[in-house]
Design an enzyme around this catalytic site. Structure first.
Site, mmCIF file in Angstrom:
data_model
loop_
_atom_site.group_PDB
_atom_site.id
_atom_site.type_symbol
_atom_site.label_atom_id
_atom_site.label_comp_id
_atom_site.label_asym_id
_atom_site.label_seq_id
_atom_site.Cartn_x
_atom_site.Cartn_y
_atom_site.Cartn_z
ATOM 1 N N SER A 250 -107.811 -12.637 11.047
ATOM 2 C CA SER A 250 -106.825 -13.657 11.391
ATOM 3 C C SER A 250 -106.037 -14.058 10.161
ATOM 4 O O SER A 250 -106.569 -14.067 9.039
ATOM 5 C CB SER A 250 -107.529 -14.888 11.965
ATOM 6 O OG SER A 250 -106.655 -15.995 12.046
ATOM 7 N N TYR B 95 -114.012 -20.999 10.543
ATOM 8 C CA TYR B 95 -113.391 -19.801 11.111
ATOM 9 C C TYR B 95 -112.584 -19.056 10.054
ATOM 10 O O TYR B 95 -112.729 -17.826 9.901
ATOM 11 C CB TYR B 95 -112.496 -20.203 12.284
ATOM 12 C CG TYR B 95 -111.666 -19.074 12.856
ATOM 13 C CD1 TYR B 95 -112.248 -18.089 13.640
ATOM 14 C CD2 TYR B 95 -110.291 -19.005 12.625
ATOM 15 C CE1 TYR B 95 -111.490 -17.057 14.181
ATOM 16 C CE2 TYR B 95 -109.524 -17.984 13.166
ATOM 17 C CZ TYR B 95 -110.125 -17.018 13.936
ATOM 18 O OH TYR B 95 -109.368 -15.996 14.467
#
Length: 235
Positions: free
Chosen positions: A133, A146
């Site tokens: 990501s 995350y």
């Protein structure tokens, strides 16, 4: 094999690979969802195996690989796509939540990638594609575990690419915002505020080109790379 392959980006990857003649293994926690995608994949004339596993847990990763190798004898392409990114103020993150995010986004992918890479290297080689990501490359308040897990995934990619070279290639797709089921609450007003060059989130099918490139011999001289697919997103 595509983890998190029953919906969103993973489902698009599975169907794109099947459309090009690849036998596919679809993995997620909900077996019935995997079976539905497997049925779609079989319409392309390929074999499809649906397996249920929590890929943040090593014993389930190992059982998953045992089942996959028992069925097909080898894995040529592994896509580590399963992940989670629950939003939570950092000072409120519990140890349980922290561990869950790290387990699914990094600990499990490490186990799968390392075990598959070793078998690939002992056989005819292969390609591993990790779905990361842009949150690993820019400030992402409210989802710090995350972003940290995805940064670890990026570092893992480079190291495994060197460790299992030359017959095993390991690369990362750094995905930006995509309009998946997880973001069904994005309103038109939210979408209008996107500041990437494309001025919008991606459609799940738009991840396909990057994954097919890195999975195939078209990227035979590419390993240890991070390919950004984010509509021109910058920090």
């Amino acid at each position: 094999m595509v983890t998190g392959g029953s919906r969103g980006l993973g489902r698009e990857m599975v169907l794109a690979l099947a459309a090009r003649g690849a036998d596919v293994i679809i993995v997620s926690r909900k077996l019935e969802n995997c079976e539905a995608v497997a049925a779609q994949a079989r319409e392309f004339g390929v074999r499809a195996l649906a397996l249920s596993a929590h890929v943040g847990r090593w014993e389930q990763c190992d059982a998953l690989l045992d089942a996959a190798y028992a069925e097909f004898g080898r894995i040529d392409i592994l896509v580590n796509n399963a992940g989670m990114s629950p939003a939570c103020p950092s000072h409120e993150v519990s140890e349980k939540l922290f561990d869950a995010v790290l387990n699914l986004n990094f600990k499990g992918p490490f186990r799968l990638a390392s075990q598959v890479a070793q078998r690939m290297a002992a056989g005819e080689g292969g390609s591993i594609v990790n779905i990361s990501s842009t949150g690993a490359l820019m400030a992402l308040p409210g989802v710090v575990p995350y972003g940290a897990a995805k940064a670890a995934l990026n570092a893992m990619t480079v190291s495994l690419a060197k460790e299992y070279a030359p017959s095993v290639r390991v690369n990362t797709v750094s995905a930006g915002p995509f309009m998946t089921e997880a973001h069904g609450d994005w309103t038109d007003e939210v979408v209008a505020q996107f500041t990437n060059a494309a001025a919008r989130p991606g459609d799940p099918v738009e991840i396909v080109g990057a994954v097919l490139l890195l999975a195939s011999s078209a990227s035979a001289f590419t390993t240890g790379a991070i390919l950004r697919v984010d509509g021109g997103q910058r920090g």
